[in-house]
Every structure is written in C-alpha cells, then in structure tokens.
Design an enzyme around this catalytic site. Sequence first.
Site, PDB file in Angstrom:
ATOM      1  N   ARG A   6       0.834  -1.196   0.000  1.00 41.66           N
ATOM      2  CA  ARG A   6       0.000   0.000   0.000  1.00 41.66           C
ATOM      3  C   ARG A   6       0.875   1.255   0.000  1.00 41.66           C
ATOM      4  O   ARG A   6       2.068   1.210   0.312  1.00 41.66           O
ATOM      5  CB  ARG A   6      -0.932   0.021   1.225  1.00 41.66           C
ATOM      6  CG  ARG A   6      -0.190   0.104   2.539  1.00 41.66           C
ATOM      7  CD  ARG A   6      -1.097   0.523   3.688  1.00 41.66           C
ATOM      8  NE  ARG A   6      -0.412   0.412   4.970  1.00 41.66           N
ATOM      9  CZ  ARG A   6       0.470   1.290   5.434  1.00 41.66           C
ATOM     10  NH1 ARG A   6       0.798   2.345   4.712  1.00 41.66           N
ATOM     11  NH2 ARG A   6       1.050   1.107   6.608  1.00 41.66           N
ATOM     12  N   GLY A  54       1.980   5.047   1.471  1.00 43.85           N
ATOM     13  CA  GLY A  54       2.143   5.611   2.807  1.00 43.85           C
ATOM     14  C   GLY A  54       3.284   5.001   3.589  1.00 43.85           C
ATOM     15  O   GLY A  54       4.128   4.278   3.056  1.00 43.85           O
ATOM     16  N   THR A  89       1.861   2.234  10.035  1.00 42.28           N
ATOM     17  CA  THR A  89       0.685   2.452  10.865  1.00 42.28           C
ATOM     18  C   THR A  89       0.454   1.226  11.722  1.00 42.28           C
ATOM     19  O   THR A  89       1.113   0.198  11.555  1.00 42.28           O
ATOM     20  CB  THR A  89      -0.561   2.797  10.029  1.00 42.28           C
ATOM     21  OG1 THR A  89      -1.565   3.345  10.888  1.00 42.28           O
ATOM     22  CG2 THR A  89      -1.113   1.589   9.315  1.00 42.28           C
ATOM     23  N   TYR A  90      -0.492   1.353  12.634  1.00 44.83           N
ATOM     24  CA  TYR A  90      -0.800   0.278  13.576  1.00 44.83           C
ATOM     25  C   TYR A  90      -2.251  -0.152  13.405  1.00 44.83           C
ATOM     26  O   TYR A  90      -3.139   0.679  13.188  1.00 44.83           O
ATOM     27  CB  TYR A  90      -0.578   0.764  15.013  1.00 44.83           C
ATOM     28  CG  TYR A  90      -1.070  -0.202  16.068  1.00 44.83           C
ATOM     29  CD1 TYR A  90      -0.355  -1.357  16.368  1.00 44.83           C
ATOM     30  CD2 TYR A  90      -2.266   0.026  16.748  1.00 44.83           C
ATOM     31  CE1 TYR A  90      -0.822  -2.259  17.316  1.00 44.83           C
ATOM     32  CE2 TYR A  90      -2.730  -0.862  17.696  1.00 44.83           C
ATOM     33  CZ  TYR A  90      -1.997  -2.003  17.986  1.00 44.83           C
ATOM     34  OH  TYR A  90      -2.470  -2.899  18.921  1.00 44.83           O
ATOM     35  N   HIS A  91      -2.488  -1.462  13.489  1.00 40.55           N
ATOM     36  CA  HIS A  91      -3.834  -2.015  13.533  1.00 40.55           C
ATOM     37  C   HIS A  91      -3.969  -2.882  14.771  1.00 40.55           C
ATOM     38  O   HIS A  91      -3.014  -3.550  15.181  1.00 40.55           O
ATOM     39  CB  HIS A  91      -4.120  -2.888  12.304  1.00 40.55           C
ATOM     40  CG  HIS A  91      -4.022  -2.178  10.999  1.00 40.55           C
ATOM     41  ND1 HIS A  91      -4.825  -1.113  10.665  1.00 40.55           N
ATOM     42  CD2 HIS A  91      -3.217  -2.392   9.936  1.00 40.55           C
ATOM     43  CE1 HIS A  91      -4.525  -0.701   9.448  1.00 40.55           C
ATOM     44  NE2 HIS A  91      -3.547  -1.458   8.985  1.00 40.55           N
ATOM     45  N   ILE A 141      -5.559   6.289   6.021  1.00 37.61           N
ATOM     46  CA  ILE A 141      -5.870   5.775   4.688  1.00 37.61           C
ATOM     47  C   ILE A 141      -4.576   5.375   3.997  1.00 37.61           C
ATOM     48  O   ILE A 141      -3.588   6.113   4.028  1.00 37.61           O
ATOM     49  CB  ILE A 141      -6.611   6.843   3.849  1.00 37.61           C
ATOM     50  CG1 ILE A 141      -8.006   7.085   4.401  1.00 37.61           C
ATOM     51  CG2 ILE A 141      -6.696   6.420   2.374  1.00 37.61           C
ATOM     52  CD1 ILE A 141      -8.757   8.205   3.714  1.00 37.61           C
ATOM     53  N   GLY A 201      -7.174   0.276   2.086  1.00 38.80           N
ATOM     54  CA  GLY A 201      -8.293   1.182   2.314  1.00 38.80           C
ATOM     55  C   GLY A 201      -8.086   2.059   3.523  1.00 38.80           C
ATOM     56  O   GLY A 201      -7.105   2.799   3.586  1.00 38.80           O
ATOM     57  N   ALA A 234      -8.504   2.650   8.057  1.00 40.92           N
ATOM     58  CA  ALA A 234      -8.619   2.095   9.402  1.00 40.92           C
ATOM     59  C   ALA A 234      -9.130   3.207  10.309  1.00 40.92           C
ATOM     60  O   ALA A 234      -8.494   4.263  10.439  1.00 40.92           O
ATOM     61  CB  ALA A 234      -7.276   1.567   9.892  1.00 40.92           C
ATOM     62  N   CYS A 266       2.570   7.269  10.237  1.00 39.85           N
ATOM     63  CA  CYS A 266       2.354   8.112   9.055  1.00 39.85           C
ATOM     64  C   CYS A 266       3.523   9.067   8.804  1.00 39.85           C
ATOM     65  O   CYS A 266       3.406  10.019   8.043  1.00 39.85           O
ATOM     66  CB  CYS A 266       1.055   8.902   9.175  1.00 39.85           C
ATOM     67  SG  CYS A 266      -0.359   7.893   9.630  1.00 39.85           S
TER      68      CYS A 266
END
Length: 243
Positions: A86, A88, A91-93, A156, A168, A170, A187
């Site tokens: 993706r 960018g 990031t964290y999920h 995003i 997509g 989060a 980010c």
Amino acid sequence: MAGNPDPSRYSGGVTRAGNVVNLGLVPYNDALALQADIANRVADGSIPDTILLLEHPSVVTLGRRADASELHIPANAAVEVVETNRGGKSTYHGPGQLVCYPIFDLRRHGQDVKRYCRDLEEALIHTLAPFGLEATRIEGLTGIWLQSPPRKIASIGIHVSKWVTTHGYALNVDLDPAPFTEWITACGIDDAQFTTIAGELRRPVAVDEVRPHALSALAHVFELAFEELPPDQLPSRPALTPA
C-alpha cells in the site's frame, strides 16, 4: 470539510450493486491474500465491487514509503510487523479498529486515484457525523482528523493495480492509541496525536455500533447498493487463520 458528493459524478445517478463481507478478526496476511483473490475477480468482472469490513490482531504495517527509523517497538511487544504494497508509511492495527478494504474497479468510479482517496475521506466524515464528531481533512496530509488540537482518528493507505483498488482505511473506534506514538512514528509525523471514537465520546464503543454507519456512508459516496455476503460464500477464498 467537503460537502455531499455529486450524484452524477461517476454513474449519472445510477446506483450499482456491490458486495459487503463482515469478517470479524482476521490476521493481516490472510486478509492480504483474500484481497488479492477478490481483486482478480473484480478485475475480470466475475463479481461486483466488494468491501471487506474487519479487525486485525495487533500488527504494524509498513507502506511503500516506510523507513526503518519509524519503528521503535519494545522488544517485549506482542505485535507482528508486515511489509505491504500500500501507499504511505507505517501504521498500527489492532482489535477495536474498524478496517475497511474496498476492492473497487475505478473504471466504474471516475478512474481517478486522487479523487478515490478524497472519497474515502468523505465516507469517513459521514461515518463519524452520527456520533456528533465533526471530522475534517488537513491539507497535505491523508486521513481524517478532529480539530483543536488536531487529532488523527482514521488512516488511509491504498494500492491500485490495473484500476482495481486494495487496502483502504482504518478507523479508530475503541482501542489504546498509544502504539501510534510509542511504537512507531505513525504516518511519518513526529508529533501527531491520535484519538478514538470511544475516547472522544468518553464511553465504550463497539465496532459493531460503527459498522452500519460506515457502510451507509460508503454506499452514499460511491453510489452502491450493497448485498451482505456471508464469508463462506466468497469465491475460492483462502482459508482464514482463526484469531
């Protein structure tokens, strides 16, 4: 904040059919494999535009512009690190975050990648409005923010191949935002603040409470009428690892 989308922008006001699949908690790599499979079928026209709604176990993902200097994860942290295709940075999920993967053929949606990203932001703004949260964009930055002070509530990151989208957004619903600042330079922004719907409302908020608003917003912005598809009806879907 942008206004309502122009209903004639892409399809002359005609609403198209789409699928939505609620998957629950899914390991990140399994979701990647599933997206790739569905993207092939969306591209060949065998299935319509499809949205996956899910959560991930704790994972840090690295976009194409991520750098190793962004990572400062504690040695004892129970988190997976995954490189992705993706756009960018890092990031964290984690559980308590609504992850949305629209797998769209952009030839049906204006064939404009920048516009697609703006439309995802628009859908997030509409998703948050029923909770009394006035979300907005910040020029030069992706994602969605709350203001005074700026607090990021949704990230995003997308990938587009042959006009078909994967990855997509989060949306932080109800999770500890500390990993965004303590584990990574999320980010690529050194001093960014992160927040959640639950933190702003000062009450617990379930992902299930947010999901219908997210789906309604996506249907509105992208002019789609969704049919909910049970996960076991996905064509040739990879086996998902129980989380």
